[in-house]
Design an enzyme around this catalytic site. Structure first.
Site, short mmCIF file in Angstrom:
data_model
loop_
_atom_site.label_atom_id
_atom_site.label_comp_id
_atom_site.label_asym_id
_atom_site.label_seq_id
_atom_site.Cartn_x
_atom_site.Cartn_y
_atom_site.Cartn_z
N HIS A 1 4.70 -2.13 -3.40
CA HIS A 1 5.75 -2.68 -2.54
C HIS A 1 5.27 -3.36 -1.26
O HIS A 1 6.04 -3.96 -0.56
CB HIS A 1 6.77 -1.59 -2.16
N1 UDP Z 1 9.02 7.74 -3.14
C1 UDP Z 1 10.20 8.20 -3.73
N2 UDP Z 1 10.76 7.43 -4.71
C2 UDP Z 1 10.21 6.24 -5.13
C3 UDP Z 1 9.01 5.80 -4.53
C4 UDP Z 1 8.44 6.58 -3.52
O1 UDP Z 1 10.71 9.27 -3.40
O2 UDP Z 1 10.79 5.59 -6.02
C5 UDP Z 1 8.43 8.55 -2.07
C6 UDP Z 1 7.00 8.95 -2.31
O3 UDP Z 1 6.94 10.13 -3.07
C7 UDP Z 1 6.48 9.13 -0.90
C8 UDP Z 1 7.24 8.10 -0.12
O4 UDP Z 1 8.39 7.78 -0.89
O5 UDP Z 1 6.79 10.42 -0.40
C9 UDP Z 1 6.38 6.90 0.10
O6 UDP Z 1 7.14 5.89 0.54
P1 UDP Z 1 6.67 4.36 0.49
O7 UDP Z 1 5.72 4.17 -0.62
O8 UDP Z 1 7.91 3.56 0.50
O9 UDP Z 1 5.99 4.16 1.92
P2 UDP Z 1 4.53 4.37 2.49
O10 UDP Z 1 4.13 5.78 2.25
O11 UDP Z 1 3.65 3.38 1.84
O12 UDP Z 1 4.70 4.08 3.94
#
Ligand code: UDP
Length: 363
Positions: free
Chosen positions: A209
């Protein structure tokens, strides 16, 4: 009673905040007001997390989304300032590295309100990432810097933070607390494995993403080609982020694995538990793979969670098709040895206690 305002806006922030918010409600030593900026607004990107993790309904929902970085951050700054003027909190807590993080910290600092940053000190050393800009600026104006790792502490030290009027605290990683707390509930309540007929099946869990992977057609195509090739042998399950979906439609790109809508946290924990490998450009998921003893191929050129790569639990795959496939193939054939504890335990409690101490010293 002392008052804290927590600024949330994006999915990973709900997950991190759930831990501290629960401790605050249990201990009742100070009050928490939640502000939701609205950055993530679809019910499966926002509401589901509040429901599953029992996070109190935000007192304010600013509903700011769907605009460029400048406009979004600017509007948030303006409206958070109004909220803070009204609520007059003793401390503002911000999480991670989104526009909501920066806007919350800046609005507070300009009003002379103290700021606590949870997940401070992380660096990708890639200034083209909007998140890197947000985290550097937020750290610089925070009073309490909760660092999840030793490398985060040493990043801050090398930027001169020892000379600033701010306290660095090695708290460990709060996402580990969240995962530990909700694992049992997710096993009881999630039906995703049965629903997708994944029981006993070998599968790869993929999420993509980040702006740098989705904004450019050639890069997104290269990553999807790797996922498509891998899915010829091993099923690839991809909860599709709205931004990725939009860009795939725009560039007319397809995915041959199993695409599903973004899932709630409980479903995600089950997918993590049963998968064989994670391929992701998410920050949070890299660690969650490790917590579940699943290897991870990082679809980025670098990571803030360097200890995962150093310990052999994750590998940089970049966006190159061949490199992604090679790293994945290696991990599907041989698992790393999960004997090291990288992120500590009870980070939430450590953060809570520091905040409570800090508040008790503020007049
Ligand atoms: N997550 C979720 N459902 C999804 C995709 C991700 O619950 O369909 C959770 C994942 O387990 C993690 C968090 O969202 O705890 C990560 O978010 P994201 O990847 O959007 O952001 P980043 O961590 O890269 O900032």
């Amino acid at each position: 009673m002392k008052k804290v305002v927590s600024i949330l806006g994006a999915r990973p922030q709900f997950i991190k905040a759930s831990v501290l918010s629960r401790i605050i409600r249990e201990r009742k030593e100070f009050l928490e007001i939640i502000v939701h900026t609205g950055q993530h607004f679809d019910s499966n990107m926002s509401e589901v997390f509040f429901e599953e993790m029992d996070i109190p309904k935000p007192k304010y929902n600013l509903n700011i989304n769907g605009m460029g970085h400048g406009a979004m951050t600017g509007r948030m700054l303006e409206q958070i300032e109004e909220v803070l003027l009204h609520e007059k909190p003793d401390l503002v807590v911000v999480y991670g590295d989104t526009n909501s993080t920066l806007a919350g910290a800046l609005a507070a600092k300009k009003l002379g309100i103290k700021v606590a940053h949870v997940e401070a000190g992380l660096r990708s050393f890639n200034m083209a990432m909007p998140e890197e800009v947000n985290r550097i600026l937020t750290d610089r104006i925070s009073d309490l810097l909760f660092c999840p790792t030793l490398s985060a502490v040493s990043n801050l030290k090398s930027e001169g933070f020892e000379n600033f009027d701010a306290k660095m605290i090695l708290s460990g990683d709060i996402m580990g607390d969240s995962l530990a707390y909700y694992s049992r509930l997710s096993a009881e309540r999630s039906e995703i494995i049965e629903k997708l007929k994944l029981d006993g099946k070998k599968f790869v869990l993929a999420t993509i993403h980040r702006q740098e992977n989705t904004a450019d057609a050639a890069i997104l195509k290269s990553i999807l080609k790797a996922l498509n090739d891998i899915s010829e042998d091993t099923l690839v399950v991809m909860p599709l982020h709205p931004r990725t979906k939009m860009m795939m439609d725009k560039f007319d790109l397809s995915f041959k694995g199993l695409t599903i809508d973004p899932v709630g946290y409980f479903d995600m924990l089950q997918l993590l538990k049963y998968c064989s490998l994670v391929i992701t450009d998410s920050g949070g998921l890299q660690k969650e793979a490790y917590f579940n003893q699943k290897p991870c191929v990082i679809a980025r050129e670098e990571t803030e969670w360097v200890e995962l790569v150093e310990a052999g639990f994750a590998r940089i795959g970049g966006s190159d098709t061949a490199q992604l496939k090679e790293a994945s193939r290696d991990y599907l054939n041989k698992l790393p040895d999960y004997g090291i504890d990288l992120y500590g335990h009870e980070a939430g409690l450590c953060i809570y206690q520091e905040i409570a101490n800090y508040l008790s010293q503020i007049k």
